[in-house]
Design a protein around this motif. Structure first.
Motif, mmCIF file in Angstrom:
data_model
loop_
_atom_site.group_PDB
_atom_site.id
_atom_site.type_symbol
_atom_site.label_atom_id
_atom_site.label_comp_id
_atom_site.label_asym_id
_atom_site.label_seq_id
_atom_site.Cartn_x
_atom_site.Cartn_y
_atom_site.Cartn_z
ATOM 1 N N GLU A 265 96.388 57.432 72.914
ATOM 2 C CA GLU A 265 96.061 58.264 74.074
ATOM 3 C C GLU A 265 94.856 59.153 73.770
ATOM 4 O O GLU A 265 93.963 59.331 74.610
ATOM 5 C CB GLU A 265 97.265 59.122 74.464
ATOM 6 C CG GLU A 265 98.451 58.320 74.986
ATOM 7 C CD GLU A 265 99.697 59.156 75.180
ATOM 8 O OE1 GLU A 265 100.475 58.862 76.100
ATOM 9 O OE2 GLU A 265 99.890 60.113 74.401
ATOM 10 N N ASN B 266 91.799 67.947 83.012
ATOM 11 C CA ASN B 266 92.352 67.125 84.091
ATOM 12 C C ASN B 266 91.374 66.035 84.505
ATOM 13 O O ASN B 266 91.764 64.897 84.775
ATOM 14 C CB ASN B 266 92.702 68.001 85.304
ATOM 15 C CG ASN B 266 93.898 68.894 85.054
ATOM 16 O OD1 ASN B 266 94.729 68.594 84.199
ATOM 17 N ND2 ASN B 266 93.993 69.992 85.781
ATOM 18 N N ILE C 172 91.322 63.309 81.878
ATOM 19 C CA ILE C 172 92.533 62.486 81.993
ATOM 20 C C ILE C 172 92.334 61.415 83.065
ATOM 21 O O ILE C 172 92.665 60.245 82.885
ATOM 22 C CB ILE C 172 93.760 63.364 82.337
ATOM 23 C CG1 ILE C 172 94.231 64.108 81.096
ATOM 24 C CG2 ILE C 172 94.901 62.537 82.912
ATOM 25 C CD1 ILE C 172 94.915 63.240 80.067
ATOM 26 N N ASP C 173 91.772 61.839 84.203
ATOM 27 C CA ASP C 173 91.504 60.888 85.297
ATOM 28 C C ASP C 173 90.517 59.815 84.858
ATOM 29 O O ASP C 173 90.707 58.621 85.139
ATOM 30 C CB ASP C 173 90.956 61.623 86.523
ATOM 31 C CG ASP C 173 92.003 62.514 87.180
ATOM 32 O OD1 ASP C 173 93.202 62.262 86.952
ATOM 33 O OD2 ASP C 173 91.622 63.454 87.904
ATOM 34 N N SER D 24 91.952 57.284 82.728
ATOM 35 C CA SER D 24 93.010 56.536 83.432
ATOM 36 C C SER D 24 94.357 56.652 82.733
ATOM 37 O O SER D 24 95.109 55.683 82.625
ATOM 38 C CB SER D 24 92.613 55.059 83.568
ATOM 39 O OG SER D 24 91.411 54.932 84.292
ATOM 40 N N LEU D 25 94.657 57.862 82.274
ATOM 41 C CA LEU D 25 95.950 58.098 81.636
ATOM 42 C C LEU D 25 96.925 58.665 82.655
ATOM 43 O O LEU D 25 96.577 59.565 83.412
ATOM 44 C CB LEU D 25 95.803 59.078 80.470
ATOM 45 C CG LEU D 25 94.926 58.620 79.296
ATOM 46 C CD1 LEU D 25 94.766 59.749 78.288
ATOM 47 C CD2 LEU D 25 95.536 57.408 78.616
ATOM 48 N N SER D 26 98.123 58.126 82.672
ATOM 49 C CA SER D 26 99.139 58.575 83.635
ATOM 50 C C SER D 26 99.994 59.677 83.019
ATOM 51 O O SER D 26 101.226 59.624 83.024
ATOM 52 C CB SER D 26 100.023 57.402 84.070
ATOM 53 O OG SER D 26 100.615 56.807 82.935
ATOM 54 N N ILE D 27 99.332 60.670 82.439
ATOM 55 C CA ILE D 27 100.050 61.787 81.807
ATOM 56 C C ILE D 27 99.423 63.087 82.290
ATOM 57 O O ILE D 27 98.284 63.114 82.756
ATOM 58 C CB ILE D 27 99.989 61.731 80.267
ATOM 59 C CG1 ILE D 27 98.520 61.696 79.796
ATOM 60 C CG2 ILE D 27 100.765 60.563 79.724
ATOM 61 C CD1 ILE D 27 98.356 61.773 78.302
ATOM 62 N N HIS D 28 100.200 64.146 82.180
ATOM 63 C CA HIS D 28 99.675 65.473 82.512
ATOM 64 C C HIS D 28 99.545 66.259 81.218
ATOM 65 O O HIS D 28 100.505 66.379 80.460
ATOM 66 C CB HIS D 28 100.610 66.211 83.468
ATOM 67 C CG HIS D 28 100.216 67.642 83.675
ATOM 68 N ND1 HIS D 28 99.130 68.008 84.432
ATOM 69 C CD2 HIS D 28 100.759 68.793 83.189
ATOM 70 C CE1 HIS D 28 99.021 69.331 84.424
ATOM 71 N NE2 HIS D 28 100.002 69.830 83.679
#
Length: 300
Positions: free
Chosen positions: A118, A231, A234-235, A238-242
């Motif tokens: 990640e 943030n 992260i977008d 393309s990570l599906s985490i916060h």
């Protein structure tokens, strides 16, 4: 007769001058005491000195009725206990009704952290051909390399970086300072940003800011700005985490311990006053130790 407002003012000055607490911490202390004063008024308690242990138990019941988290309740009780301890020292009250109250045990939550794959995607998300991309990469590398808090990151100035030694001077909680080392990846990212990206951002500002990290207008970057940057990365990754800046702090500590760093060293690097604050990261180390044991012990 000294009023409650005057007592609170004296306590605030004590926290500022003698205890050297941050404005952020003092705000919480003040809010906790003001809420208790409201409770006193609802119970027709006219003076701080009239509060008894029974009153405190009733107050605890009220807090639990509002379904507050145990951590929040513990903080409020701790604030009020400190307030009364100060009042006893100043001979404003004879007893501390909060002395016998046991603080509720904190919920043991496992800190969220990022795995290496990640992190790799996150480190590839910035466009380092642009000033903002260079800045974002420098922030990301530095947060992971040092584990500093986002507030500490935003307070960094150019003079706080020593490239020859590979260290930064961090101004932590309670105005405590510490030196934290950083590695080659962070060094390269910061150097690129300082030599190129930061100079471009400086041209957009009206003043010669000494802050290390600047926003697109050339002003000092805020904590909210850092969160928005993460943030956005992260977008892009393309990570599906916060994640928050604090997750990078958790990741730093977890990875350090997993790679064999001792707890005291990690405590020093994080700027924790108490070892218990650092021990929340040992859960991961225990899992890793068990895996190593199971894989290597002849009779596991």
């Amino acid at each position: 007769m000294t009023t409650t407002k005057e007592l609170m003012k004296s306590f605030t000055e004590y926290l500022q001058i003698e205890r050297n607490y941050s404005p952020y911490t003092i705000v919480y202390y003040t809010q906790d005491i003001e809420e208790f004063v409201e409770f006193m008024n609802s119970q027709s308690i006219n003076s701080i000195s009239q509060v008894t242990y029974t009153d405190v138990r009733i107050y605890l019941t009220e807090l639990y009725k509002h379904k507050l988290a145990r951590k929040s309740v513990a903080r409020k009780i701790s604030s009020l206990r400190s307030f009364y301890k100060f009042l006893m020292r100043e001979q404003m009250v004879k007893d501390n009704p909060f002395t016998l109250v046991s603080l509720p045990k904190k919920e043991q939550r496992v800190p969220q952290f990022l795995y290496h794959d990640e992190l790799a995607k996150l480190f590839q998300a910035s466009d380092q051909t642009t000033p903002l991309g260079q800045r974002n990469q420098a922030i990301l590398e530095l947060l992971y390399a040092t584990g500093i808090r986002v507030s500490e990151c935003c307070k960094l100035e150019l003079a706080d970086i020593d490239f020859s030694l590979g260290t930064i001077l961090v101004n932590g909680k309670g105005k405590k300072q510490r030196y934290v080392p950083f590695g080659s990846f962070a060094n390269d990212a910061i150097e690129l940003y300082v030599e190129h990206g930061r100079r471009e951002l400086m041209k957009k500002g009206n003043s010669s800011s000494s802050a290390l990290f600047l926003n697109y207008r050339g002003s000092t970057l805020t904590a909210r700005g850092v969160r928005l940057i993460l943030n956005d990365l992260i977008d892009k990754a393309s990570l599906s985490i916060h994640i928050s800046p604090h997750v990078l702090r958790h990741t730093f500590a977890t990875h350090m311990l997993n790679e064999g760093a001792d707890l005291r060293t990690v405590q020093e690097l994080l700027g924790h006053s108490h070892l218990s604050s650092t021990q929340i990261y040992t859960h991961v180390t225990k899992d890793r130790l068990k895996t190593i044991y199971m894989n290597h012990h002849p009779r596991a």
